[in-house]
Design an enzyme around this catalytic site. Structure first.
Site, mmCIF file in Angstrom:
data_model
loop_
_atom_site.group_PDB
_atom_site.id
_atom_site.type_symbol
_atom_site.label_atom_id
_atom_site.label_comp_id
_atom_site.label_asym_id
_atom_site.label_seq_id
_atom_site.Cartn_x
_atom_site.Cartn_y
_atom_site.Cartn_z
ATOM 1 N N ASN A 1 1.012 -1.017 0.160
ATOM 2 C CA ASN A 1 0.510 0.233 0.011
ATOM 3 C C ASN A 1 1.049 1.297 -0.266
ATOM 4 O O ASN A 1 1.598 1.556 0.579
ATOM 5 C CB ASN A 1 -0.743 -0.500 1.524
ATOM 6 C CG ASN A 1 -1.819 1.240 1.703
ATOM 7 O OD1 ASN A 1 -1.800 2.119 0.236
ATOM 8 N ND2 ASN A 1 -2.743 1.383 2.381
ATOM 9 N N TRP A 2 0.937 1.854 -1.412
ATOM 10 C CA TRP A 2 2.105 3.246 -0.876
ATOM 11 C C TRP A 2 1.405 4.234 -0.215
ATOM 12 O O TRP A 2 1.619 5.673 -0.173
ATOM 13 C CB TRP A 2 2.119 3.244 -3.094
ATOM 14 C CG TRP A 2 3.301 2.125 -3.473
ATOM 15 C CD1 TRP A 2 4.063 1.512 -2.860
ATOM 16 C CD2 TRP A 2 2.955 2.098 -5.232
ATOM 17 N NE1 TRP A 2 3.748 0.805 -4.042
ATOM 18 C CE2 TRP A 2 4.472 1.341 -4.694
ATOM 19 C CE3 TRP A 2 3.841 3.405 -6.086
ATOM 20 C CZ2 TRP A 2 5.027 1.085 -6.602
ATOM 21 C CZ3 TRP A 2 3.416 3.068 -7.302
ATOM 22 C CH2 TRP A 2 4.884 2.105 -7.188
ATOM 23 N N HIS B 1 -9.828 1.610 5.486
ATOM 24 C CA HIS B 1 -8.221 1.465 5.678
ATOM 25 C C HIS B 1 -8.515 2.246 7.492
ATOM 26 O O HIS B 1 -9.478 3.607 7.219
ATOM 27 C CB HIS B 1 -7.363 2.162 5.127
ATOM 28 C CG HIS B 1 -6.277 2.095 5.464
ATOM 29 N ND1 HIS B 1 -5.577 3.724 6.658
ATOM 30 C CD2 HIS B 1 -4.863 1.065 4.895
ATOM 31 C CE1 HIS B 1 -3.921 2.059 6.421
ATOM 32 N NE2 HIS B 1 -3.620 1.531 6.291
ATOM 33 N N GLU C 1 -5.700 -4.441 11.222
ATOM 34 C CA GLU C 1 -4.438 -3.531 11.152
ATOM 35 C C GLU C 1 -5.107 -1.811 12.489
ATOM 36 O O GLU C 1 -6.203 -1.257 12.414
ATOM 37 C CB GLU C 1 -5.354 -2.469 10.061
ATOM 38 C CG GLU C 1 -5.063 -3.438 8.184
ATOM 39 C CD GLU C 1 -3.817 -2.598 8.191
ATOM 40 O OE1 GLU C 1 -3.492 -3.127 7.479
ATOM 41 O OE2 GLU C 1 -4.220 -1.150 8.104
ATOM 42 N N GLY D 1 2.798 2.762 11.131
ATOM 43 C CA GLY D 1 3.374 3.182 9.942
ATOM 44 C C GLY D 1 4.054 3.911 11.707
ATOM 45 O O GLY D 1 5.082 4.981 11.696
ATOM 46 N N GLY E 1 2.771 -0.952 4.372
ATOM 47 C CA GLY E 1 2.620 0.500 3.989
ATOM 48 C C GLY E 1 4.200 0.807 4.138
ATOM 49 O O GLY E 1 4.802 0.771 2.548
ATOM 50 N N GLY E 2 5.005 1.498 4.665
ATOM 51 C CA GLY E 2 6.236 1.935 4.556
ATOM 52 C C GLY E 2 7.172 1.463 4.152
ATOM 53 O O GLY E 2 7.501 1.861 2.495
HETATM 54 P P1 PGA Z 1 2.557 0.311 7.602
HETATM 55 O O1 PGA Z 1 1.674 0.676 7.190
HETATM 56 O O2 PGA Z 1 3.566 -1.012 7.271
HETATM 57 O O3 PGA Z 1 3.751 1.589 7.039
HETATM 58 O O4 PGA Z 1 2.758 0.205 9.480
HETATM 59 C C1 PGA Z 1 0.727 -0.463 7.643
HETATM 60 C C2 PGA Z 1 -0.829 0.174 7.138
HETATM 61 O O5 PGA Z 1 -0.788 1.044 6.479
HETATM 62 O O6 PGA Z 1 -1.569 -0.800 6.896
#
Ligand code: PGA
Length: 224
Positions: free
Chosen positions: A8-9, A92, A149, A155, A205-206
């Site tokens: 997920n960008w 999300h 999540e 993040g 994500g990151g």
């Molecule tokens: P992250 O994001 O890997 O940067 O913690 C995950 C997400 O938003 O699902």
């Protein structure tokens, strides 16, 4: 069974950066028996990524309109996405927080996606699994993938213990049925294999933004 690895960008990257990531990924050989890679770029880059990688990965939209095709300026409908993305992330926590999405809107998005053959990846935190499931038409629950999540982990670098994922996965299955459950929240190459032992995949994500970090994560995931 191949594990889902969803990149997920979010709202990162410009066109040139998206192209160069996709070009780089095209040169990486992963094991299709072990990994089902789903890329969720910003909507304007779906076609770019698809054109370069369609024979190797699946595409996901990061969101989908709760309304059908029609006069809804700015919204990306299921019809707009059909033939372009096989999956859509819905609900999300960032959508819930910054765009005030509620369980019913998320349920409407699930319905729109499924009506055009797009598989929804429904994001939930542990506090509202039941409320979210109840808002969704019961016939559609089994057609979802659910992403656990936890807000505290997204993040932040504070990934949750694997035992939490095991427990929440069983709560999700009680409400949604025997659907695939994936985990998202500070997944890295160091912790990915532990999660894949207890669930069907990860939402990244990151770490998905940097091509070499993402590739290392997939390689670690495939060592299991
Ligand atoms: P992250 O994001 O890997 O940067 O913690 C995950 C997400 O938003 O699902």
């Amino acid at each position: 069974m191949a594990k889902f690895i969803v990149a997920n960008w979010k709202s990162n990257k410009n066109l040139v950066e998206a192209q160069s990531w996709a070009d780089g990924f095209a040169g990486f050989d992963f094991d299709h028996e072990k990994s089902k890679i789903i890329i969720a770029p910003p909507s304007p880059f779906l076609e770019t990524v698809r054109a370069k990688l369609h024979d190797r990965v699946f595409l996901a939209s990061q969101d989908i309109s709760p309304y059908p095709a029609g006069s809804y300026t700015g919204a990306v409908s299921a019809r707009n996405l059909s033939g372009l993305a096989e999956y859509a992330i819905v609900g999300h926590s960032e959508r819930r927080e910054y765009f005030s999405e509620n369980h019913q809107q998320v349920a409407n998005k699930v319905e729109q996606a499924i009506s055009l053959g797009i598989i929804p990846i429904v994001c939930v935190d542990s506090g509202y699994i039941s409320e979210q499931a109840m808002a969704i038409d019961s016939d559609l629950l089994s057609k979802c993938i659910v992403a656990y999540e936890p807000l505290s982990a997204i993040g932040t670098g504070n990934n949750v213990p694997v035992s939490d994922v095991t427990e929440v996965t069983s709560q999700i299955k009680q409400k949604f049925g025997d659907v695939p459950v994936i985990y998202g929240g500070s997944v890295t190459r160091e912790n990915v294999s532990e999660y894949l032992l207890v669930c069907d995949g990860v939402l990244v994500g990151g770490v998905s933004l940097d091509l070499s970090e993402f590739i290392s994560l997939i390689k670690m995931a495939e060592r299991r």
